[in-house]
Write a protein that holds these residues in place. Structure first.
Motif, PDB file in Angstrom:
ATOM      1  N   PRO A 250       0.924  -1.029  -0.123  1.00 13.62           N
ATOM      2  CA  PRO A 250      -0.029  -0.106  -0.098  1.00 13.62           C
ATOM      3  C   PRO A 250       0.944   1.225  -0.036  1.00 13.62           C
ATOM      4  O   PRO A 250       0.209   2.276  -0.863  1.00 13.62           O
ATOM      5  CB  PRO A 250      -0.728  -0.069   1.291  1.00 13.62           C
ATOM      6  CG  PRO A 250      -1.105  -1.459   1.459  1.00 13.62           C
ATOM      7  CD  PRO A 250       0.448  -2.298   1.091  1.00 13.62           C
ATOM      8  N   ASP A 251       2.093   1.377   0.857  1.00 13.91           N
ATOM      9  CA  ASP A 251       2.767   2.760   0.847  1.00 13.91           C
ATOM     10  C   ASP A 251       3.399   2.788  -0.605  1.00 13.91           C
ATOM     11  O   ASP A 251       3.385   4.081  -1.106  1.00 13.91           O
ATOM     12  CB  ASP A 251       3.844   2.451   1.746  1.00 13.91           C
ATOM     13  CG  ASP A 251       4.896   1.259   1.583  1.00 13.91           C
ATOM     14  OD1 ASP A 251       4.582   0.126   1.081  1.00 13.91           O
ATOM     15  OD2 ASP A 251       5.900   1.505   1.929  1.00 13.91           O
ATOM     16  N   GLN A 253       2.075   2.088  -3.393  1.00 13.40           N
ATOM     17  CA  GLN A 253       0.700   2.268  -4.392  1.00 13.40           C
ATOM     18  C   GLN A 253       0.513   3.681  -4.054  1.00 13.40           C
ATOM     19  O   GLN A 253       0.373   4.620  -5.056  1.00 13.40           O
ATOM     20  CB  GLN A 253      -0.410   1.617  -3.791  1.00 13.40           C
ATOM     21  CG  GLN A 253      -0.228   0.083  -4.536  1.00 13.40           C
ATOM     22  CD  GLN A 253      -1.773  -0.640  -4.089  1.00 13.40           C
ATOM     23  OE1 GLN A 253      -2.520  -0.179  -3.410  1.00 13.40           O
ATOM     24  NE2 GLN A 253      -1.815  -1.858  -4.674  1.00 13.40           N
ATOM     25  N   ALA A 254       0.641   4.336  -2.813  1.00 13.90           N
ATOM     26  CA  ALA A 254       0.398   5.620  -2.472  1.00 13.90           C
ATOM     27  C   ALA A 254       1.368   6.606  -2.978  1.00 13.90           C
ATOM     28  O   ALA A 254       0.926   7.725  -3.550  1.00 13.90           O
ATOM     29  CB  ALA A 254       0.278   5.934  -0.855  1.00 13.90           C
ATOM     30  N   ARG A 258       0.668   9.651  -5.713  1.00  8.94           N
ATOM     31  CA  ARG A 258       1.007  11.173  -5.608  1.00  8.94           C
ATOM     32  C   ARG A 258       1.948  11.331  -6.741  1.00  8.94           C
ATOM     33  O   ARG A 258       2.032  12.485  -7.004  1.00  8.94           O
ATOM     34  CB  ARG A 258       2.073  11.063  -4.435  1.00  8.94           C
ATOM     35  CG  ARG A 258       1.045  11.039  -3.098  1.00  8.94           C
ATOM     36  CD  ARG A 258       2.051  11.379  -1.944  1.00  8.94           C
ATOM     37  NE  ARG A 258       2.987  10.405  -1.312  1.00  8.94           N
ATOM     38  CZ  ARG A 258       4.186  10.644  -1.526  1.00  8.94           C
ATOM     39  NH1 ARG A 258       4.917  11.687  -2.024  1.00  8.94           N
ATOM     40  NH2 ARG A 258       5.031   9.843  -0.894  1.00  8.94           N
ATOM     41  N   GLY A 348      -6.735  13.654  -6.615  1.00 10.80           N
ATOM     42  CA  GLY A 348      -6.022  12.311  -6.920  1.00 10.80           C
ATOM     43  C   GLY A 348      -6.040  11.685  -8.367  1.00 10.80           C
ATOM     44  O   GLY A 348      -7.014  12.453  -9.199  1.00 10.80           O
TER      45      GLY A 348
END
Length: 356
Positions: A250-251, A253-254, A258, A348
């Motif tokens: 997940p990190d 992907q985040a 961004r 986003g």
């Protein structure tokens, strides 16, 4: 990533004496049909550098330039099938299954800046599910606008719309209808084929922005540029294989989510800068720039929107209600200052898999 691409990586590493891959580093392939010197690729490099630095080395991007593994007209399907983890996609050139995406690029009559193009697109994809549905299997990482094209011709100058009659012009699909009304003979071909077609006289000219005078060397084979302002829209231009996206923690992907703002800003800056450099280069190479009269510009804009509305209606043969998409694009452009994005543009990434 496909089996053959893994084999390619392994062979390259064997030749270079690579060490065993670090299990804490994710290597993602990026593919584009453009060479590393092209403005698009320069923007891609800025994104690559940002992602690698921001991830503190946890993501490594392996670029493949110049069409080494990705084509221009099948890139969406190739990324969907893992030919590359991330790639430059071109719904405007794809051969099928992206009818709404391809048509909507022509719904932006009277649009102003690149930021407005991108903002209008993001509003449209939020409102119309068909645009998201055509991107199934892809995670969009950047939406791209562009400089507004004029018309570049080999040897015959264009001073008015009447001068277009009889000219065989390479043009995007969204411009072919209005050019036929004006008596031109438009053809659709990949940009990679245009230089040779101009050089051989297969075509008389091309609908293209001034940056192509330098970036694609068109100043070598064409010598007249009329500054007719031809509207165009934005489209999803960089995307990741959805399965590969879901495989990331997940990190990461985040972080990639961004990075969309970084990539889009780099693209806008490089595209805008390339336009200025292209015009200067063209003047140095003897390209003659000619204006178009306000009356001819107004007539062209009217014909452009009439033709775009017809294209929107014609999407019904694919079961797509295109006219509401056209109407909404025009509403947004009318109600938004030309130098900013519409307020409805999401912060986003706009992706078909995002929950609503």
């Amino acid at each position: 990533m496909t089996r053959w691409l893994l084999i390619l990586f392994a062979a390259a590493c064997a030749l270079a004496g690579c060490a065993r891959p670090d299990p804490n580093v994710v290597t993602l392939s990026y593919a584009t049909p453009y060479p590393p010197t092209h403005p698009f690729s320069q923007a891609d490099r800025k994104w690559i550098d940002w992602v690698e630095a921001e991830s503190h080395g946890r993501i490594k991007i392996a670029p493949f330039w110049g069409g080494a593994i990705l084509s221009s007209d099948q890139s969406m399907e190739e990324v969907r099938h893992g030919v590359a983890d991330i790639g430059l996609i071109a719904p405007i050139y794809t051969l099928g299954n992206a009818h709404a995406q391809r048509a909507q690029v022509g719904f932006y009559g009277h649009v102003g800046s690149i930021d407005e193009q991108v903002g209008v697109y993001k509003c449209l994809i939020e409102r119309f599910p068909v645009l998201r549905d055509e991107l199934r299997g892809l995670r969009v990482l950047a939406v791209q606008g562009g400089n507004l094209p004029g018309i570049l011709t080999r040897s015959r100058p264009v001073h008015s719309l009447a001068d277009l009659r009889g000219l065989r012009l390479r043009a995007p699909a969204e411009n072919t209808g209005v050019l036929r009304v004006l008596g031109a003979d438009p053809v659709d071909m990949p940009m990679g084929n245009v230089y040779s077609a101009l050089a051989k006289g297969v075509i008389d000219g091309v609908v293209a922005p001034a940056d192509t005078l330098k970036s694609l060397n068109f100043a070598e084979v064409a010598h007249h540029f009329v500054t007719l302002r031809i509207s165009r829209g934005a489209y999803p231009a960089r995307a990741m294989n959805e399965a590969r996206w879901r495989s990331l923690p997940p990190d990461l992907q985040a972080l990639l989510a961004r990075s969309q703002a970084v990539w889009e800003r780099a693209l806008a800056d490089k595209i805008t800068g390339a336009e200025k450099k292209g015009r200067v280069f063209g003047e140095q190479q003897g390209v003659v720039f000619s204006p178009i009269s306000p009356a001819d510009q107004a007539r062209f804009d009217t014909l452009y929107n009439i033709d775009s509305a017809k294209t929107a209606v014609s999407l019904s043969r694919f079961g797509i209600a295109g006219l509401p998409i056209f109407d909404e694009a025009q509403r947004l452009i009318r109600e938004t200052p030309s130098d900013i994005a519409p307020a409805c543009a999401p912060q986003g990434p706009a992706n078909p898999q995002d929950p609503k």
